[in-house]
Design a protein around this motif. Structure first.
Motif, PDB file in Angstrom:
ATOM      1  N   THR A  40       0.821  -1.218   0.000  1.00 23.10           N
ATOM      2  CA  THR A  40       0.000   0.000   0.000  1.00 23.10           C
ATOM      3  C   THR A  40       0.850   1.261   0.000  1.00 23.10           C
ATOM      4  OG1 THR A  40      -0.088   0.085   2.432  1.00 23.10           O
ATOM      5  CG2 THR A  40      -1.784  -1.213   1.293  1.00 23.10           C
ATOM      6  N   TRP A  41       2.122   1.105   0.242  1.00 26.94           N
ATOM      7  CA  TRP A  41       3.087   2.203   0.400  1.00 26.94           C
ATOM      8  C   TRP A  41       2.571   3.223   1.408  1.00 26.94           C
ATOM      9  CZ3 TRP A  41       7.645   0.974  -1.280  1.00 26.94           C
ATOM     10  CH2 TRP A  41       8.685   1.879  -1.120  1.00 26.94           C
ATOM     11  N   ASP A  42       2.247   2.701   2.567  1.00 28.72           N
ATOM     12  CA  ASP A  42       1.793   3.549   3.660  1.00 28.72           C
ATOM     13  C   ASP A  42       2.168   2.876   4.973  1.00 28.72           C
ATOM     14  OD1 ASP A  42       0.699   5.760   4.870  1.00 28.72           O
ATOM     15  OD2 ASP A  42      -1.232   5.586   3.848  1.00 28.72           O
ATOM     16  N   GLU A  43       2.017   3.640   6.028  1.00 31.47           N
ATOM     17  CA  GLU A  43       2.389   3.192   7.366  1.00 31.47           C
ATOM     18  C   GLU A  43       1.528   2.012   7.820  1.00 31.47           C
ATOM     19  OE1 GLU A  43       1.974   5.209  11.800  1.00 31.47           O
ATOM     20  OE2 GLU A  43       1.943   6.450  10.002  1.00 31.47           O
ATOM     21  N   ILE A  44       2.162   1.018   8.433  1.00 28.78           N
ATOM     22  CA  ILE A  44       1.420  -0.092   9.028  1.00 28.78           C
ATOM     23  C   ILE A  44       0.815   0.401  10.342  1.00 28.78           C
ATOM     24  CG2 ILE A  44       1.599  -2.397  10.036  1.00 28.78           C
ATOM     25  CD1 ILE A  44       3.924  -2.934   8.140  1.00 28.78           C
TER      26      ILE A  44
END
Length: 650
Positions: free
Chosen positions: A265-269
């Motif tokens: 997702t290319w975002d923070e987990i």
């Protein structure tokens, strides 16, 4: 003959005049449009709607010229003129349109869709996509050193572009350290012009992380410079606290809180945890820790921001460093000792991709050509009288004369100041231990010796050197009170108690057992595997908090005892704060070594290690103890340099 010559000349002149008029008129319009935008290349105004109309007008003039000429003449010369007209029109329009996608040559930086930057000492060529605002005041340049991470680079650039307002973002500088194929190919195709992207390339790379970052830092135009890895995604608002902290003090490094990145997702987990602060030992090895202080001794590596003024004044990185590693300790120590500080921005969140063998996409796609000992340069330049501690006295033979000149020019302080500034870390966590010792079994006369991740019993001459380490956390028992834990304190049999979602009658000792501390809170407290009332816990707990020591650490190592298994203690990287319960070990007054599980270290059949009940556990002795060199040297330095307790300790 004369008549034919006159007609021939007359026809030729008409031919040239007509052709010139028909294809020159659009060309003149292009020149006028460019002249009206002296600070912008054709590509900059080509993107505007008015420029699209200009292209349409040029095309219409071309068609009109061709049509008009075809009516005036016929025959071979007329056909030739028509063909010449069409070729010139197509060539002119093609050249005009190509201005939007090919970089025109330039000796100085120009704004526009894509323009060549001047070559400098570090990068052979570079590109600019989008327009740079002003002189960079109040804005940040984001520097991304990248190597063979094309897709990750694109995602990282896009995330910084999308989550940094135009009035804050000066530019995004990708330093391509010799990627194959060059990163600019995909970046030019997929990054939108409003991202203000610049690409600098080391054609002879890879030169290594430090040189790539130096290239980007030296080229940055923003008042602030942020260095980030090529596989990160910032949270929205990431820049706010970072820039605010840099505005407060120019000689400063600001580190974000580092989260975990989901590369799909290319975002923070979400709830993936955060790290930021790091400490360093005398071998220039570093590891993470956390506490309430905003200040950090050193940084983890690629995620840090500073001011352009401090970057230039401090010289960036040690010019003798090559390859990868070492700058994360050298740069912050240089800042601390030369009048600056290193601060954490808790609300600046940047998610980072951690490399793992389980996901082949995360594995580095480059090889280090040559091994460099950058950490030796850090010690040689900054350790001063503590240098004999580096790698057991093997003094590094490196030339750090330029750094020594910088230290003199900036009036930098001795390394003892760094240790004193963080004495809460170095004294209270035991990294400056009062004594180093071996641990001997009373029944066997043998000592503990490290083997792989654990220990065994051996002749004491080969025993491992250990010392007390890690801070004392909340509710950590006093040595003299441990015997009280063997027989858990009796609570009132009729007392109704809240164990934390579990109501019981009979006090804390009646709380559900076997579930650990999560079923022992509210009215109760978990102390070394015993659930007791908070009043009783206060009687056995040590005070004050955050003093030394709650664990056992290997000397000259990053490792502490962690977990007590059926074969004795295992090891892990130290949690110097003492909050990790598996790393909590201590001696009681009778010589037993307790673990937070409520069990003790024992000996099986006189040869092997085990764990067992503390009431019948083995007793251990501290032998061959001495005060180490680093502690002696620190104590002398405190007197020599007049270091006082008024200095902050964290």
């Amino acid at each position: 003959m004369p008549r034919r010559k006159t007609n021939s000349l007359d026809f030729a002149s008409r031919f040239l005049l007509r052709c010139f008029a028909f294809w020159a008129a659009p060309l003149v319009l292009v020149v006028l449009l460019i002249a009206a935008h002296p600070d912008e290349g054709p590509s900059a105004w080509y993107e505007e709607k008015s420029s699209m109309l200009a292209v349409f007008g040029i095309t219409m003039l071309s068609v009109l010229g061709v049509f008009a000429h075809s009516l005036m003449d016929s025959g071979q010369l007329g056909s030739a003129c028509l063909l010449f007209n069409m070729i010139m029109q197509l060539l002119m329009v093609t050249l005009f349109l190509s201005g939007a996608s090919s970089p025109p040559s330039s000796e100085s930086l120009r704004t526009g869709d894509l323009a060549v930057l001047p070559a400098d000492a570090h990068a052979s060529v570079g590109y600019l996509r989008g327009r740079l605002p002003g002189d960079g005041e109040g804005r940040i340049s984001v520097v991304l050193p990248c190597l063979n991470e094309s897709e990750f680079t694109i995602q990282t650039v896009q995330s910084f572009c999308n989550r940094t307002p135009a009035e804050v973002l000066q530019e995004i500088i990708v330093v391509d350290d010799g990627s194959q194929p060059p990163l600019s190919i995909e970046l030019q195709r997929r990054i939108q012009p409003n991202c203000r992207l610049r690409v600098l390339r080391h054609d002879d790379g890879p030169r290594g992380l430090m040189i790539a970052k130096q290239t980007g830092g030296d080229a940055a135009k923003g008042e602030f410079i942020g260095f980030y890895d090529c596989h990160v995604a910032p949270r929205r608002g990431w820049y706010k606290e970072t820039i605010q902290l840099l505005k407060e003090k120019s000689r400063r490094l600001v580190i974000p809180m580092i989260g975990a990145l989901n590369i799909d997702t290319w975002d923070e987990i979400p709830n993936g945890g955060y790290v930021g602060k790091c400490w360093v030992n005398f071998n220039a090895d570093w590891w993470w820790y956390d506490d309430e202080s905003a200040y950090s001794p050193v940084i983890s590596g690629g995620l840090v921001a500073t001011t352009r003024s401090w970057w230039q004044e401090s010289g960036g990185f040690d010019p003798g460093m090559h390859g990868w590693g070492g700058e994360n300790t050298e740069q912050p120590i240089r800042t601390w000792l030369c009048g600056g500080d290193v601060v954490r921005a808790k609300s600046s969140i940047v998610a980072h991709m951690w490399r793992t063998e389980k996901d082949k996409r995360t594995i580095a796609r480059y090889k280090i050509r040559q091994k460099y000992d950058n950490v030796a340069r850090t010690a040689a330049a900054w350790w001063d009288e503590f240098l004999p501690k580096f790698r057991g006295g093997n003094e590094p033979h490196v030339d750090v004369s330029k750094t020594m000149e910088l230290k003199k020019r900036l009036g930098c302080k001795p390394f003892a100041y760094f240790l004193h500034r963080f004495r809460k870390v170095y004294l209270q966590s035991g990294m400056l231990p009062e004594k180093v010792f071996r641990i001997r079994s009373s029944s066997t006369g043998k000592c503990l010796r490290r083997q792989n991740r654990g220990y065994l019993l051996s002749d004491c001459s080969g025993g491992t050197w250990l010392h007390h380490g890690n801070m004392i956390p909340e509710a950590f028992p006093k040595p003299e009170a441990l015997s009280r834990l063997i027989q858990s304190a009796d609570d009132d049999a009729n007392l109704e108690t809240n164990c934390g979602g579990h109501k019981v009658t009979g006090g804390c000792s009646a709380c559900p057992q076997g579930h650990g501390s999560e079923w022992c809170h509210a009215d109760c407290q978990w102390v070394f595997a015993v659930c007791m009332s908070r009043a009783e816990a206060a009687k056995v707990s040590a005070q004050p908090l955050e003093t030394c020591c709650s664990g056992i650490r290997e000397w000259n190592s990053l490792d502490c005892w962690a977990d007590l298994t059926g074969k004795g203690p295992e090891t892990a990287l130290c949690d110097i704060t003492g909050r990790s319960s598996p790393q909590q070990f201590m001696f009681d007054d009778d010589g037993r070594i307790w673990h937070s599980t409520g069990e003790c270290l024992g000996v099986k059949d006189g040869e092997e290690l085990k764990k067992g009940h503390c009431a019948s556990a083995e007793k251990w002795e501290i032998v061959d103890a001495f005060e180490p060199f680093e502690t002696q040297t620190y104590k002398k330095a405190v007197v020599k340099y007049g270091l006082t307790e008024d200095t902050p300790d964290h």
